[in-house]
Design a protein around this motif. Structure first.
Motif, PDB file in Angstrom:
ATOM      1  N   ALA A 195      -9.281   1.531  12.863  1.00 48.21           N
ATOM      2  CA  ALA A 195      -8.766   0.351  13.553  1.00 48.21           C
ATOM      3  C   ALA A 195      -7.669  -0.331  12.732  1.00 48.21           C
ATOM      4  O   ALA A 195      -6.625  -0.731  13.262  1.00 48.21           O
ATOM      5  CB  ALA A 195      -9.902  -0.629  13.830  1.00 48.21           C
ATOM      6  N   LYS A 196      -7.890  -0.462  11.435  1.00 47.55           N
ATOM      7  CA  LYS A 196      -6.902  -1.113  10.573  1.00 47.55           C
ATOM      8  C   LYS A 196      -5.605  -0.310  10.496  1.00 47.55           C
ATOM      9  O   LYS A 196      -4.519  -0.879  10.424  1.00 47.55           O
ATOM     10  CB  LYS A 196      -7.489  -1.296   9.170  1.00 47.55           C
ATOM     11  N   THR A 197      -5.722   1.004  10.535  1.00 44.98           N
ATOM     12  CA  THR A 197      -4.528   1.844  10.509  1.00 44.98           C
ATOM     13  C   THR A 197      -3.710   1.657  11.776  1.00 44.98           C
ATOM     14  O   THR A 197      -2.474   1.554  11.721  1.00 44.98           O
ATOM     15  CB  THR A 197      -4.921   3.328  10.359  1.00 44.98           C
ATOM     16  N   LEU A 198      -4.373   1.635  12.927  1.00 41.04           N
ATOM     17  CA  LEU A 198      -3.662   1.457  14.194  1.00 41.04           C
ATOM     18  C   LEU A 198      -2.921   0.122  14.237  1.00 41.04           C
ATOM     19  O   LEU A 198      -1.816   0.032  14.778  1.00 41.04           O
ATOM     20  CB  LEU A 198      -4.643   1.541  15.365  1.00 41.04           C
ATOM     21  N   MET A 199      -3.528  -0.922  13.652  1.00 44.71           N
ATOM     22  CA  MET A 199      -2.949  -2.258  13.713  1.00 44.71           C
ATOM     23  C   MET A 199      -2.126  -2.627  12.473  1.00 44.71           C
ATOM     24  O   MET A 199      -1.585  -3.718  12.387  1.00 44.71           O
ATOM     25  CB  MET A 199      -4.066  -3.289  13.893  1.00 44.71           C
ATOM     26  N   ARG A 200      -2.045  -1.713  11.506  1.00 43.16           N
ATOM     27  CA  ARG A 200      -1.329  -1.956  10.241  1.00 43.16           C
ATOM     28  C   ARG A 200      -1.880  -3.177   9.510  1.00 43.16           C
ATOM     29  O   ARG A 200      -1.133  -3.984   8.944  1.00 43.16           O
ATOM     30  CB  ARG A 200       0.171  -2.127  10.462  1.00 43.16           C
ATOM     31  N   VAL A 201      -3.170  -3.326   9.535  1.00 44.63           N
ATOM     32  CA  VAL A 201      -3.844  -4.375   8.764  1.00 44.63           C
ATOM     33  C   VAL A 201      -4.490  -3.661   7.576  1.00 44.63           C
ATOM     34  O   VAL A 201      -5.676  -3.356   7.576  1.00 44.63           O
ATOM     35  CB  VAL A 201      -4.896  -5.111   9.611  1.00 44.63           C
ATOM     36  N   LEU A 202      -3.690  -3.385   6.556  1.00 44.27           N
ATOM     37  CA  LEU A 202      -4.098  -2.487   5.489  1.00 44.27           C
ATOM     38  C   LEU A 202      -4.301  -3.223   4.169  1.00 44.27           C
ATOM     39  O   LEU A 202      -3.568  -4.165   3.859  1.00 44.27           O
ATOM     40  CB  LEU A 202      -3.045  -1.391   5.297  1.00 44.27           C
ATOM     41  N   PRO A 203      -5.288  -2.782   3.370  1.00 41.31           N
ATOM     42  CA  PRO A 203      -5.485  -3.371   2.046  1.00 41.31           C
ATOM     43  C   PRO A 203      -4.405  -2.889   1.070  1.00 41.31           C
ATOM     44  O   PRO A 203      -3.597  -2.011   1.393  1.00 41.31           O
ATOM     45  CB  PRO A 203      -6.873  -2.855   1.642  1.00 41.31           C
ATOM     46  N   ARG A 204      -4.438  -3.444  -0.129  1.00 42.76           N
ATOM     47  CA  ARG A 204      -3.393  -3.122  -1.101  1.00 42.76           C
ATOM     48  C   ARG A 204      -3.581  -1.767  -1.763  1.00 42.76           C
ATOM     49  O   ARG A 204      -2.625  -1.224  -2.329  1.00 42.76           O
ATOM     50  CB  ARG A 204      -3.353  -4.209  -2.184  1.00 42.76           C
ATOM     51  N   ASN A 205      -4.798  -1.235  -1.724  1.00 46.81           N
ATOM     52  CA  ASN A 205      -5.049   0.005  -2.450  1.00 46.81           C
ATOM     53  C   ASN A 205      -4.847   1.251  -1.598  1.00 46.81           C
ATOM     54  O   ASN A 205      -5.494   2.281  -1.809  1.00 46.81           O
ATOM     55  CB  ASN A 205      -6.471  -0.001  -3.029  1.00 46.81           C
ATOM     56  N   VAL A 206      -3.920   1.187  -0.640  1.00 48.66           N
ATOM     57  CA  VAL A 206      -3.645   2.349   0.211  1.00 48.66           C
ATOM     58  C   VAL A 206      -2.922   3.412  -0.611  1.00 48.66           C
ATOM     59  O   VAL A 206      -1.928   3.137  -1.284  1.00 48.66           O
ATOM     60  CB  VAL A 206      -2.797   1.944   1.432  1.00 48.66           C
ATOM     61  N   HIS A 207      -3.422   4.635  -0.550  1.00 53.16           N
ATOM     62  CA  HIS A 207      -2.805   5.760  -1.244  1.00 53.16           C
ATOM     63  C   HIS A 207      -1.879   6.547  -0.316  1.00 53.16           C
ATOM     64  O   HIS A 207      -0.810   6.992  -0.725  1.00 53.16           O
ATOM     65  CB  HIS A 207      -3.905   6.683  -1.794  1.00 53.16           C
ATOM     66  N   HIS A 208      -2.307   6.694   0.940  1.00 56.45           N
ATOM     67  CA  HIS A 208      -1.515   7.485   1.889  1.00 56.45           C
ATOM     68  C   HIS A 208      -1.828   7.045   3.309  1.00 56.45           C
ATOM     69  O   HIS A 208      -2.987   6.853   3.667  1.00 56.45           O
ATOM     70  CB  HIS A 208      -1.834   8.977   1.736  1.00 56.45           C
ATOM     71  N   VAL A 209      -0.786   6.871   4.107  1.00 58.50           N
ATOM     72  CA  VAL A 209      -0.914   6.638   5.553  1.00 58.50           C
ATOM     73  C   VAL A 209      -0.041   7.668   6.240  1.00 58.50           C
ATOM     74  O   VAL A 209       1.129   7.844   5.886  1.00 58.50           O
ATOM     75  CB  VAL A 209      -0.470   5.220   5.959  1.00 58.50           C
ATOM     76  N   GLY A 210      -0.591   8.372   7.231  1.00 58.98           N
ATOM     77  CA  GLY A 210       0.180   9.398   7.915  1.00 58.98           C
ATOM     78  C   GLY A 210      -0.202   9.528   9.371  1.00 58.98           C
ATOM     79  O   GLY A 210      -1.121   8.876   9.848  1.00 58.98           O
ATOM     80  N   GLY A 211       0.521  10.385  10.070  1.00 59.41           N
ATOM     81  CA  GLY A 211       0.252  10.622  11.484  1.00 59.41           C
ATOM     82  C   GLY A 211       1.225   9.895  12.383  1.00 59.41           C
ATOM     83  O   GLY A 211       2.132   9.184  11.927  1.00 59.41           O
ATOM     84  N   ARG A 212       1.020  10.082  13.663  1.00 58.35           N
ATOM     85  CA  ARG A 212       1.911   9.496  14.667  1.00 58.35           C
ATOM     86  C   ARG A 212       1.098   8.743  15.708  1.00 58.35           C
ATOM     87  O   ARG A 212       0.099   9.250  16.223  1.00 58.35           O
ATOM     88  CB  ARG A 212       2.737  10.601  15.340  1.00 58.35           C
TER      89      ARG A 212
END
Length: 341
Positions: free
Chosen positions: A53-70
């Motif tokens: 859910a957070k990935t879809l809405m771009r509500v991400l924490p600071r410790n993100v290592h990788h975000v991918g996909g379309r």
């Protein structure tokens, strides 16, 4: 033929950096939602549902290592939009999120009506009076009296606060609302009341929903389709009626067998073992260690196999029926008949 999906997600990934290593919370997830459809994402705690859910809405924490996909919304690839445009054109106005434990998300020193109206004032620059009038309309839709608009959050019960947060998500009339465990902290009667509100919104406004939950009974109330998540992956995606009556994946079958029913003589069955660590997920099928039907091919990562229309299952058992694999993201080919990451 043009894609009729409201939302299409392809090979979505979210990995966190921790002291112990990289956590693959969401790992190659793909699904789609039609307009006016409710998709339930079902799974155990820690399987990656909230991270999705957070990935879809771009509500991400600071410790993100990788975000991918379309991610494509109504034909537009929103995952490629700059952050500022995404906030302006997508967040709240096209897609809204009701966070887990959202009852505690309201500002305790601001009146509830003003908080519900805030998205309209910030995103659309509506004057205060017009925004509050729209907030009053949404209050009525979710079953709250306008009297509550002038109250503070601590003056509302848990169920009323949940309705207020839902009103905040609906006030800008988004096409899609993502609900992360919206009833987990509520009593049974209040849960039923909230689910009735969601069904009414879906029926009257045609809003699409993603409902994230670990509660099978709650999910059956709203679901048109079900996506079962396990250890960061979707292991089965299909029509809700088929999922609840004829689940295809071994994990799906064991999960349904663990649910107590009023009119059954057999005792609910438990699922032995525990999910794998997302720090070091196994190279093969992630459910294999707990699966009673494990065989040699399970040492390799299974592809998503089509069984029926819009029904996919990630399990080698169904490859024995000569199903052709559907790509769930880029994979390299190992020995014949297997697909390795």
């Amino acid at each position: 033929m043009a894609d009729a999906s409201l939302l299409r997600v392809d090979d979505l990934a979210l990995h966190y950096q921790t002291r112990n290593g990289v956590v693959r919370a969401v790992d190659g997830v793909s699904f789609d939602i039609q307009r006016g459809e409710a998709l339930v994402i079902l799974g155990e705690s820690g399987c990656g549902k909230s991270s999705l859910a957070k990935t879809l809405m771009r509500v991400l924490p600071r410790n993100v290592h990788h975000v991918g996909g379309r991610v494509t919304l109504d034909g537009v690839e929103i995952s490629a939009l700059p952050d500022e445009r995404f906030r302006r054109d997508v967040q709240w106005s096209r897609m809204a999120l009701v966070m887990q434990a959202s009852m505690n998300a309201l500002n305790p020193v601001v009146k509830v009506g003003a908080q519900v109206a805030e998205p309209l004032r910030v995103l659309r620059r509506w004057p205060r009076r017009r925004a509050l009038e729209r907030a009053a309309e949404v209050f009525a839709l979710v079953g709250l009296s306008n009297d509550f608009m002038t109250r503070y959050p601590f003056e509302l019960s848990g169920g009323m606060r949940q309705r207020a947060v839902l009103a905040m998500a609906l006030v800008a009339e988004p096409d899609l609302v993502i609900l992360d465990e919206p009833t987990s902290a509520l009593d049974v009667l209040t849960q039923a009341s909230i689910m009735n509100v969601l069904k009414r919104v879906k029926r009257e406004l045609g809003t699409s929903f993603i409902l994230i939950t670990h509660d099978v009974a709650t999910s059956s109330e709203l679901a048109d389709r079900v996506a079962l998540m396990y250890a960061g992956e979707l292991v089965e995606v299909c029509d809700a009626r088929r999922f609840f009556s004829e689940p295809a994946h071994p994990y799906s079958r064991m999960l349904m067998a663990s649910v107590p029913r009023l009119r059954q003589r057999e005792r609910p069955q438990s699922i032995p073992g525990q999910p794998p660590s997302l720090l070091w997920p196994p190279a093969g099928c992630r459910f294999a260690a707990r699966c009673p039907e494990r065989f040699a091919s399970c040492d390799h990562s299974p592809p998503a196999l089509p069984l029926h229309e819009r029904h996919r299952v990630r399990c080698w058992l169904h490859a024995l029926d000569n199903a052709s694999p559907v790509s769930d993201g880029p994979r390299s080919t190992g020995e014949e008949g297997t697909h390795d990451r």
